[in-house]
Each structure stands twice: as structure tokens, then as C-alpha cells.
Write an enzyme that holds these catalytic residues in place. Structure first.
Site, mmCIF file in Angstrom:
data_model
loop_
_atom_site.group_PDB
_atom_site.id
_atom_site.type_symbol
_atom_site.label_atom_id
_atom_site.label_comp_id
_atom_site.label_asym_id
_atom_site.label_seq_id
_atom_site.Cartn_x
_atom_site.Cartn_y
_atom_site.Cartn_z
ATOM 1 N N ASP A 40 21.474 15.757 -14.403
ATOM 2 C CA ASP A 40 22.038 14.402 -14.241
ATOM 3 C C ASP A 40 21.091 13.461 -13.485
ATOM 4 O OD1 ASP A 40 22.157 15.461 -11.732
ATOM 5 O OD2 ASP A 40 24.286 15.039 -11.397
ATOM 6 N N GLY A 41 19.897 13.956 -13.131
ATOM 7 C CA GLY A 41 18.918 13.086 -12.463
ATOM 8 C C GLY A 41 18.824 13.312 -10.963
ATOM 9 N N GLU A 42 19.791 14.029 -10.382
ATOM 10 C CA GLU A 42 19.719 14.300 -8.935
ATOM 11 C C GLU A 42 18.444 15.057 -8.615
ATOM 12 O OE1 GLU A 42 22.968 16.495 -7.332
ATOM 13 O OE2 GLU A 42 24.453 15.031 -8.008
ATOM 14 N N ARG A 99 11.446 -6.004 4.893
ATOM 15 C CA ARG A 99 11.474 -7.467 4.985
ATOM 16 C C ARG A 99 12.876 -8.037 5.141
ATOM 17 N NH1 ARG A 99 7.582 -9.149 0.216
ATOM 18 N NH2 ARG A 99 8.384 -7.207 -0.651
ATOM 19 N N GLN A 100 13.904 -7.226 4.834
ATOM 20 C CA GLN A 100 15.280 -7.693 5.098
ATOM 21 C C GLN A 100 15.640 -7.210 6.509
ATOM 22 O OE1 GLN A 100 18.123 -7.217 1.737
ATOM 23 N NE2 GLN A 100 16.432 -6.155 0.739
ATOM 24 N N HIS A 133 5.740 -4.554 8.920
ATOM 25 C CA HIS A 133 6.045 -5.956 8.630
ATOM 26 C C HIS A 133 6.302 -6.765 9.899
ATOM 27 C CE1 HIS A 133 6.948 -9.536 6.528
ATOM 28 N NE2 HIS A 133 8.189 -9.586 6.966
ATOM 29 N N LYS A 195 3.420 -22.562 4.232
ATOM 30 C CA LYS A 195 3.944 -22.246 2.890
ATOM 31 C C LYS A 195 5.440 -22.493 2.836
ATOM 32 C CE LYS A 195 5.424 -17.424 2.625
ATOM 33 N NZ LYS A 195 5.103 -16.021 2.489
ATOM 34 N N ARG A 197 8.655 -21.089 0.741
ATOM 35 C CA ARG A 197 9.104 -20.089 -0.239
ATOM 36 C C ARG A 197 10.239 -20.678 -1.049
ATOM 37 N NH1 ARG A 197 8.375 -15.128 -1.799
ATOM 38 N NH2 ARG A 197 6.980 -14.396 -0.148
ATOM 39 N N ASP A 221 -2.975 -10.618 5.345
ATOM 40 C CA ASP A 221 -1.506 -10.507 5.259
ATOM 41 C C ASP A 221 -1.157 -9.044 5.454
ATOM 42 O OD1 ASP A 221 1.113 -11.192 4.791
ATOM 43 O OD2 ASP A 221 0.672 -12.394 3.014
HETATM 44 C C1 R5P Z 1 5.762 -12.579 4.442
HETATM 45 O O1 R5P Z 1 6.450 -12.669 5.436
HETATM 46 C C2 R5P Z 1 4.792 -11.462 4.267
HETATM 47 O O2 R5P Z 1 3.925 -11.365 5.360
HETATM 48 C C3 R5P Z 1 3.992 -11.622 3.004
HETATM 49 O O3 R5P Z 1 3.250 -12.816 3.084
HETATM 50 C C4 R5P Z 1 4.875 -11.687 1.792
HETATM 51 O O4 R5P Z 1 5.842 -10.678 1.851
HETATM 52 C C5 R5P Z 1 4.049 -11.516 0.552
HETATM 53 O O5 R5P Z 1 4.887 -11.588 -0.553
HETATM 54 P P1 R5P Z 1 4.367 -12.158 -1.943
HETATM 55 O O6 R5P Z 1 3.084 -11.439 -2.245
HETATM 56 O O7 R5P Z 1 5.471 -11.807 -2.905
HETATM 57 O O8 R5P Z 1 4.183 -13.616 -1.787
#
Ligand code: R5P
Length: 319
Positions: A40-42, A99-100, A133, A195, A197, A221
Site C-alpha cells: 500500500d506504499g507504507e 520557512r513556515q 533558515h 524585494k 513577494r 542566500d
Molecule cells: C527567503 O526568506 C529565503 O531566504 C530565500 O530568499 C527564499 O526562500 C528563496 O526562495 P525562491 O528561490 O523561491 O525565491
């Protein structure tokens, strides 16, 4: 032989080559395990080495496919705990869901905390991670976290290139501190891109603070996900008269149209690390201007020090 049989390293399926490189550095064999699937994928994982009373490390990035790799890590931890390992360290070169990390609008989860809880509940006694992050994510775990950074490997690579006339650019305000550390390591001016978003996939670089005209650029980054952030910033600095443009980031998530964007952007070279392996699909699409640097020595050295109860932070002076 540097170690007795007390140190065991296992690998999930996300970073097999990184795990082998870590074991080669430490001169120990990779721990035996079998990952299988039920119809079943487990997932079914069986550790084949005796781990009773041993110091065990599981290397697994929670990269694409994120949920599958996360679940595999949790099963590994449970498996080692029930097999009476003395201490279990979850080695997470790339921590997905990071990131969340805050509730910045109504009715959204904080997945970074949820995942930290899952990892602890599954059986981890410690975590060894790279560029989470945001440094404060360490506090989401109620167990010790050793936090390494890809900056060490990346800044050495760019220092060796001896880029003249350098300006280090932060592609957004959130990465300012990182960029300023690169600027002091490499020697160079600092600039910041503002930037906006628009969505998870779309960003717009709007303005630059600092001088980029006639300068060679290193943009740094922690993550390149869809590459919207770095590509949009690269276009803006090029329009403003920049020379060569290099990008350095620890985690090459490279999701969605990332590769196409990088190929079209005025970027001379992107360097990422092997916290996330390039998939065959990614390689097939063409990664000519993408250089992958290894974090295996840094990780191996950190594992050695954790195993021997030695300082991990002093490791930063060695790179
Ligand atoms: C933002 O807070 C992070 O440091 C990165 O800049 C971001 O997650 C990069 O995401 P993407 O490549 O989708 O722009």
C-alpha cells in the site's frame, strides 16, 4: 581505525552520496539498513546492525519529496530508539518546512515547530542541522541542536576565485546579516535589494541600496527554491550596470522553474552545497552553470566531535 564500533551512521534515501562521503571521511562503514515498501506504499525500515548502547546518527534531508523523506526520518528514529540505541542524533542537512516558522496571518500552521516536535517525539536526542533558515529555529527543539552553516564552504570557494571589485548583495532584507558576514569574510562592499513577494513563485526585486555599477557581484542566500529571489535581483543589478554575477546558497532546492530561470538570468555561476542532491531529472535539464560543493567534511568533523563530546563551535575556525 579512528573509532570503535560504538559510532554508527545510517543514511535515509535522500542523501545517500553525502552519507557515504561522511563515512569515508570518518573511515567507518555506513550502517546497514533496508528500506522497503508494503504494497500500500507504507515504508518499512529495518536496521541491520546491532545498535544497542551505540551512539547513532541518521543522515536525512527533508528535501523533495519532502513528506516522504520526513516520514522516513521519523521511522528511522523510532526504529533506532526501539532497538535500544544509547543516543540518537538526527542529522538534517536540509530541514524542509523551515520557512513556515511563524503565524503571520490567521488560520495558518507553524510547520517548523510541528516538524521539530515530530522529530523529538520519534526519538531524536540531538539534532545536527545546517542553515535552518532562521537561527531561532534551534529553539523550536527541546533537545540540543548543533547548527552548522554552509557559509564556511561557500565563502572559501568564492575567496579562492579572488573576485576583484566585489560587492556582496543580499537579494532581500532578510539575508542582510548573512551578506554582511560574507562581505567581511571576503572583503567587499555591501548592497541590499528590496524585494516584494507576490506569491510563493513570484517575486519582484524593486530597489537597491548600495553601489553595484561596475562591480562584480556575489549574491548570497540560504535557499534557492524557485530561484525567483536571486534571478529577479540579478536582473535588477545587471540593469544597474553590474559586471559578473555569482550566486552562493547553501540549499539548492531548485523547485518548479528554478533551472529555466537560472539559465535565463544574467548569472555567471551559482554555487550550492550537497545538503540536497541534484536529482537525475535536474541534471538532465542541464546544470552547466551550477557548481555543487560538498559539506561532507564539515558534517563528518561535527559528528566526530559530538561523538567525542568535544566542542562543535570551535569547528568554525577550521574552515
Ligand atoms: C527567503 O526568506 C529565503 O531566504 C530565500 O530568499 C527564499 O526562500 C528563496 O526562495 P525562491 O528561490 O523561491 O525565491
Amino acid at each position: 581505525m579512528l573509532f570503535n564500533d560504538n559510532l554508527k551512521i545510517f543514511s535515509g534515501s535522500s542523501n545517500a552520496s553525502l552519507a557515504s562521503a561522511v563515512c569515508s571521511y570518518l573511515e567507518i562503514p555506513l550502517g546497514g539498513s533496508k528500506i522497503d515498501r508494503f504494497p500500500d506504499g507504507e515504508k518499512a525500515i529495518r536496521v541491520e546492525d546491532d545498535v544497542r548502547g551505540r551512539d547513532c546518527f541518521v543522515i536525512q534531508s527533508t528535501c523533495i519529496p519532502v513528506d516522504e523523506h520526513l516520514m522516513e526520518l521519523l521511522i528511522y528514529l523510532d526504529c533506532l530508539r526501539r532497538a535500544s540505541a544509547r543516543r540518537i542524533t538526527a542529522v538534517i542537512p536540509y530541514f524542509g518546512y523551515a520557512r513556515q516558522d511563524r503565524k503571520d496571518e490567521g488560520r495558518v500552521p507553524i510547520t517548523a515547530k510541528l516538524v521539530a516536535n515530530l522529530i523529538t517525539t520519534a526519538g531524536a536526542d540531538r539534532v545536527l542541522a545546517i542553515d535552518l533558515h532562521a537561527a531561532q529555529l534551534q529553539g523550536f527543539f527541546d533537545i540540543p541542536v548543533d547548527h552548522l552553516t554552509g557559509e564556511l564552504v561557500l565563502s572559501k570557494y568564492f575567496r579562492d576565485k579572488k573576485i576583484g571589485n566585489l560587492t556582496v548583495v543580499s537579494p532581500d532584507v532578510g539575508n542582510m546579516k548573512l551578506a554582511s558576514r560574507y562581505a567581511s569574510r571576503l572583503g567587499g562592499e555591501l548592497a541590499i535589494v528590496h524585494k516584494k513577494r507576490k506569491s510563493g513563485r513570484e517575486v519582484e526585486a524593486q530597489e537597491i541600496i548600495g553601489e553595484v555599477k561596475g562591480r562584480n557581484i556575489l549574491m548570497c542566500d540560504d535557499i534557492i527554491a524557485t530561484a525567483g529571489t536571486v534571478c529577479s535581483a540579478a536582473k535588477l543589478v545587471k540593469e544597474r550596470g553590474a559586471g559578473k554575477i555569482y550566486v552562493g546558497a547553501t540549499h539548492g532546492v531548485l523547485a518548479g522553474e528554478a533551472l529555466e530561470r537560472i539559465a535565463e538570468a544574467p548569472i555567471d555561476e551559482v554555487a550550492v552545497t550537497d545538503t540536497i542532491p541534484l536529482t537525475d531529472e535536474t541534471k538532465a535539464k542541464g546544470t552547466l552553470n551550477i557548481k555543487v560543493l560538498t559539506v561532507s567534511v564539515m558534517l563528518g568533523e561535527a559528528i566526530k566531535r559530538i561523538h567525542r563530546d568535544q566542542s562543535v563551535s570551535s569547528l568554525f575556525n577550521h574552515f
